[in-house]
Design a protein around this motif. Structure first.
Motif, PDB file in Angstrom:
ATOM      1  N   VAL A 169      11.994   2.655  15.720  1.00 36.95           N
ATOM      2  CA  VAL A 169      11.210   2.141  14.589  1.00 36.95           C
ATOM      3  C   VAL A 169      11.386   3.064  13.394  1.00 36.95           C
ATOM      4  CG1 VAL A 169       8.908   1.543  13.755  1.00 36.95           C
ATOM      5  CG2 VAL A 169       9.521   1.111  16.148  1.00 36.95           C
ATOM      6  N   ARG A 170      11.794   2.506  12.293  1.00 38.66           N
ATOM      7  CA  ARG A 170      11.933   3.282  11.061  1.00 38.66           C
ATOM      8  C   ARG A 170      11.687   2.384   9.867  1.00 38.66           C
ATOM      9  NH1 ARG A 170      17.705   5.746  10.479  1.00 38.66           N
ATOM     10  NH2 ARG A 170      16.731   6.537   8.595  1.00 38.66           N
ATOM     11  N   GLY A 171      11.278   2.982   8.776  1.00 35.09           N
ATOM     12  CA  GLY A 171      11.032   2.200   7.570  1.00 35.09           C
ATOM     13  C   GLY A 171      10.646   3.085   6.408  1.00 35.09           C
ATOM     14  N   THR A 172      10.523   2.488   5.259  1.00 37.30           N
ATOM     15  CA  THR A 172      10.105   3.200   4.057  1.00 37.30           C
ATOM     16  C   THR A 172       9.028   2.375   3.367  1.00 37.30           C
ATOM     17  OG1 THR A 172      11.830   2.145   2.724  1.00 37.30           O
ATOM     18  CG2 THR A 172      12.347   4.288   3.695  1.00 37.30           C
ATOM     19  N   MET A 173       8.146   3.058   2.662  1.00 39.08           N
ATOM     20  CA  MET A 173       7.093   2.386   1.905  1.00 39.08           C
ATOM     21  C   MET A 173       6.568   3.365   0.866  1.00 39.08           C
ATOM     22  SD  MET A 173       4.093   3.915   3.232  1.00 39.08           S
ATOM     23  CE  MET A 173       2.834   2.682   3.078  1.00 39.08           C
ATOM     24  N   VAL A 174       5.803   2.845  -0.074  1.00 36.87           N
ATOM     25  CA  VAL A 174       5.206   3.683  -1.115  1.00 36.87           C
ATOM     26  C   VAL A 174       3.706   3.722  -0.892  1.00 36.87           C
ATOM     27  CG1 VAL A 174       4.821   3.994  -3.579  1.00 36.87           C
ATOM     28  CG2 VAL A 174       7.007   3.105  -2.777  1.00 36.87           C
ATOM     29  N   LEU A 175       3.163   4.909  -0.693  1.00 34.14           N
ATOM     30  CA  LEU A 175       1.719   5.049  -0.497  1.00 34.14           C
ATOM     31  C   LEU A 175       0.989   4.657  -1.783  1.00 34.14           C
ATOM     32  CD1 LEU A 175       1.641   8.479   1.384  1.00 34.14           C
ATOM     33  CD2 LEU A 175       1.143   6.242   2.363  1.00 34.14           C
ATOM     34  N   ARG A 217       6.789   7.726  -2.263  1.00 33.09           N
ATOM     35  CA  ARG A 217       7.631   7.026  -1.288  1.00 33.09           C
ATOM     36  C   ARG A 217       7.660   7.817   0.014  1.00 33.09           C
ATOM     37  NH1 ARG A 217      12.874   7.083   0.425  1.00 33.09           N
ATOM     38  NH2 ARG A 217      13.895   5.080   0.793  1.00 33.09           N
ATOM     39  N   LEU A 218       7.518   7.112   1.112  1.00 27.84           N
ATOM     40  CA  LEU A 218       7.425   7.772   2.406  1.00 27.84           C
ATOM     41  C   LEU A 218       8.380   7.096   3.386  1.00 27.84           C
ATOM     42  CD1 LEU A 218       4.182   8.810   4.220  1.00 27.84           C
ATOM     43  CD2 LEU A 218       5.764   7.262   5.371  1.00 27.84           C
ATOM     44  N   GLU A 219       9.085   7.897   4.159  1.00 29.33           N
ATOM     45  CA  GLU A 219       9.965   7.382   5.197  1.00 29.33           C
ATOM     46  C   GLU A 219       9.384   7.760   6.552  1.00 29.33           C
ATOM     47  OE1 GLU A 219      14.569   7.825   6.872  1.00 29.33           O
ATOM     48  OE2 GLU A 219      13.976   8.792   4.985  1.00 29.33           O
ATOM     49  N   PHE A 220       9.316   6.811   7.467  1.00 26.55           N
ATOM     50  CA  PHE A 220       8.809   7.105   8.803  1.00 26.55           C
ATOM     51  C   PHE A 220       9.832   6.690   9.857  1.00 26.55           C
ATOM     52  CE2 PHE A 220       7.130   2.919   7.553  1.00 26.55           C
ATOM     53  CZ  PHE A 220       7.546   2.121   8.611  1.00 26.55           C
ATOM     54  N   ARG A 221       9.786   7.386  10.991  1.00 31.96           N
ATOM     55  CA  ARG A 221      10.721   7.090  12.076  1.00 31.96           C
ATOM     56  C   ARG A 221      10.177   7.651  13.380  1.00 31.96           C
ATOM     57  NH1 ARG A 221      17.230   7.675  12.437  1.00 31.96           N
ATOM     58  NH2 ARG A 221      17.406   7.670  14.711  1.00 31.96           N
ATOM     59  N   GLU A 266      -6.933   3.698   1.920  1.00 31.86           N
ATOM     60  CA  GLU A 266      -5.899   2.796   1.409  1.00 31.86           C
ATOM     61  C   GLU A 266      -4.518   3.257   1.855  1.00 31.86           C
ATOM     62  OE1 GLU A 266      -8.076   1.193  -2.684  1.00 31.86           O
ATOM     63  OE2 GLU A 266      -6.637   2.838  -2.775  1.00 31.86           O
ATOM     64  N   ASN A 267      -4.272   4.567   1.805  1.00 27.67           N
ATOM     65  CA  ASN A 267      -2.988   5.094   2.255  1.00 27.67           C
ATOM     66  C   ASN A 267      -2.789   4.878   3.752  1.00 27.67           C
ATOM     67  OD1 ASN A 267      -2.343   5.893  -0.311  1.00 27.67           O
ATOM     68  ND2 ASN A 267      -2.390   8.089   0.089  1.00 27.67           N
ATOM     69  N   TYR A 268      -3.843   5.155   4.517  1.00 26.05           N
ATOM     70  CA  TYR A 268      -3.789   4.983   5.967  1.00 26.05           C
ATOM     71  C   TYR A 268      -3.465   3.530   6.324  1.00 26.05           C
ATOM     72  CZ  TYR A 268      -5.624   4.025  10.641  1.00 26.05           C
ATOM     73  OH  TYR A 268      -5.768   3.583  11.922  1.00 26.05           O
ATOM     74  N   ILE A 269      -4.172   2.609   5.701  1.00 22.04           N
ATOM     75  CA  ILE A 269      -3.971   1.187   5.982  1.00 22.04           C
ATOM     76  C   ILE A 269      -2.549   0.764   5.625  1.00 22.04           C
ATOM     77  CG2 ILE A 269      -4.662  -1.149   5.302  1.00 22.04           C
ATOM     78  CD1 ILE A 269      -7.505   0.078   4.835  1.00 22.04           C
ATOM     79  N   ALA A 270      -2.073   1.174   4.462  1.00 21.16           N
ATOM     80  CA  ALA A 270      -0.727   0.791   4.018  1.00 21.16           C
ATOM     81  C   ALA A 270       0.334   1.302   4.987  1.00 21.16           C
ATOM     82  CB  ALA A 270      -0.472   1.337   2.613  1.00 21.16           C
ATOM     83  N   ILE A 324      -8.214  -1.511  13.121  1.00 15.28           N
ATOM     84  CA  ILE A 324      -7.344  -1.520  11.934  1.00 15.28           C
ATOM     85  C   ILE A 324      -7.672  -2.709  11.028  1.00 15.28           C
ATOM     86  CG2 ILE A 324      -4.982  -1.778  11.117  1.00 15.28           C
ATOM     87  CD1 ILE A 324      -4.104  -0.325  13.670  1.00 15.28           C
ATOM     88  N   THR A 325      -7.813  -3.902  11.587  1.00 15.29           N
ATOM     89  CA  THR A 325      -8.096  -5.109  10.792  1.00 15.29           C
ATOM     90  C   THR A 325      -9.447  -4.999  10.114  1.00 15.29           C
ATOM     91  OG1 THR A 325      -6.782  -6.438  12.314  1.00 15.29           O
ATOM     92  CG2 THR A 325      -8.291  -7.610  10.857  1.00 15.29           C
ATOM     93  N   GLU A 326     -10.451  -4.472  10.827  1.00 17.59           N
ATOM     94  CA  GLU A 326     -11.796  -4.349  10.262  1.00 17.59           C
ATOM     95  C   GLU A 326     -11.779  -3.450   9.040  1.00 17.59           C
ATOM     96  OE1 GLU A 326     -14.528  -3.030  13.213  1.00 17.59           O
ATOM     97  OE2 GLU A 326     -13.836  -4.487  14.702  1.00 17.59           O
ATOM     98  N   VAL A 327     -11.052  -2.355   9.128  1.00 15.04           N
ATOM     99  CA  VAL A 327     -10.978  -1.407   8.019  1.00 15.04           C
ATOM    100  C   VAL A 327     -10.247  -2.045   6.834  1.00 15.04           C
ATOM    101  CG1 VAL A 327     -10.054   0.805   7.252  1.00 15.04           C
ATOM    102  CG2 VAL A 327     -11.103   0.608   9.501  1.00 15.04           C
ATOM    103  N   THR A 328      -9.202  -2.790   7.116  1.00 16.20           N
ATOM    104  CA  THR A 328      -8.463  -3.452   6.045  1.00 16.20           C
ATOM    105  C   THR A 328      -9.385  -4.376   5.252  1.00 16.20           C
ATOM    106  OG1 THR A 328      -6.448  -3.437   7.375  1.00 16.20           O
ATOM    107  CG2 THR A 328      -6.495  -4.942   5.511  1.00 16.20           C
ATOM    108  N   GLU A 329     -10.206  -5.157   5.953  1.00 11.62           N
ATOM    109  CA  GLU A 329     -11.120  -6.087   5.288  1.00 11.62           C
ATOM    110  C   GLU A 329     -12.183  -5.327   4.495  1.00 11.62           C
ATOM    111  OE1 GLU A 329     -12.559  -8.380   8.506  1.00 11.62           O
ATOM    112  OE2 GLU A 329     -10.760  -9.601   8.697  1.00 11.62           O
ATOM    113  N   ALA A 330     -12.698  -4.223   5.079  1.00 13.10           N
ATOM    114  CA  ALA A 330     -13.736  -3.446   4.394  1.00 13.10           C
ATOM    115  C   ALA A 330     -13.207  -2.798   3.133  1.00 13.10           C
ATOM    116  CB  ALA A 330     -14.292  -2.376   5.349  1.00 13.10           C
ATOM    117  N   ALA A 331     -11.970  -2.279   3.214  1.00 16.27           N
ATOM    118  CA  ALA A 331     -11.381  -1.621   2.048  1.00 16.27           C
ATOM    119  C   ALA A 331     -11.047  -2.615   0.961  1.00 16.27           C
ATOM    120  CB  ALA A 331     -10.123  -0.868   2.475  1.00 16.27           C
TER     121      ALA A 331
END
Length: 235
Positions: A58-64, A159-163, A186-190, A228-235
């Motif tokens: 699993v790898r990917g990139t995203m912007v916090l 920008r963050l890369e994870f693997r 917000e960063n955690y959820i993203a 995770i879903t509950e926090v997303t809705e609350a945020a």
């Protein structure tokens, strides 16, 4: 020692009963950190994948959304018009062979390394140096590109890369203890949602097995991945 015992005592109180959700754990970290510097807030996600199989890495990139809390210094290997574009886009260092020689001599005053495709034949000379430090430009992570303006801009924004490592765990930083709770959430959820979107089609069983977060000097707190879903809705 007194501080350590008090710290662990508070952690025991947090751990009683059900596992905390991200918001509770983040609040605890902010209220109980004690280091005299701005600690990073880190995450470890244990995934149900078999990293011995190439199609399950699993790898990917995203912007916090709120950045990492640290201004990234960007090195770009480019020439001609692309070198000019990189400088105008805000790259800290732009060049070619001169930076390859500096790196070979032990220079690493940068956090992100980007290269245009035509420069990779030169950058390949230092692959064994950049690779172990996770700085080697790679097409899969988007750091080998002609789209320098966007890539440099994203790197500066967070920008963050994870693997996954060989044990199927993703380790990353998603902010600083100086961030507000909303910013950290917000960063955690993203980040977690980006990891979920990157689930390999061949992965079987439970994908997210466990999630832990901690500050640089603090203990790890195990989270309830079902929230995770509950926090997303609350945020």
């Amino acid at each position: 020692m007194k501080r350590g015992k008090k710290y662990l005592s508070k952690l025991e109180n947090l751990d009683k009963g059900k596992m905390p959700g991200p918001s509770e754990a983040i609040m605890w970290i902010k209220e109980n950190h004690f280091a005299n510097f701005d600690e990073s807030v880190d995450i470890s996600v244990n995934l149900g994948v078999d990293t011995r199989k190439a199609d399950q890495i699993v790898r990917g990139t995203m912007v916090l959304p709120n950045g990492k809390g640290k201004v990234q210094k960007v090195l770009v290997f480019a020439q001609g018009e692309k070198a000019t574009e990189a400088k105008e886009a805000g790259a800290d260092y732009v060049g070619g062979e001169e930076y390859i020689e500096k790196i070979q001599k032990g220079w690493f005053e940068f956090d992100v390394c980007i290269a245009t495709p035509d420069m990779m034949k030169h950058v390949g000379k230092i692959a064994k140096i950049l690779g172990p430090r996770k700085l080697m430009p790679n097409p899969k992570s988007g750091t080998v590109t002609f789209e320098l303006k966007k890539t440099i801009g994203d790197s500066k924004k967070g920008r963050l890369e994870f693997r996954t490592d060989r044990n199927g765990v993703i380790h990353s930083t998603f902010g600083r203890v100086s961030f507000g709770i909303k910013e950290l959430l917000e960063n955690y959820i993203a980040l977690v949602e980006a990891i979920i979107r990157s689930k390999p089609s061949t992965a079987k069983g439970r994908y997210i097995k466990s999630i832990y977060i901690s500050s640089t000097m603090g203990p790890s707190i195990k989270l309830d991945p079902n929230k995770i879903t509950e926090v997303t809705e609350a945020a």
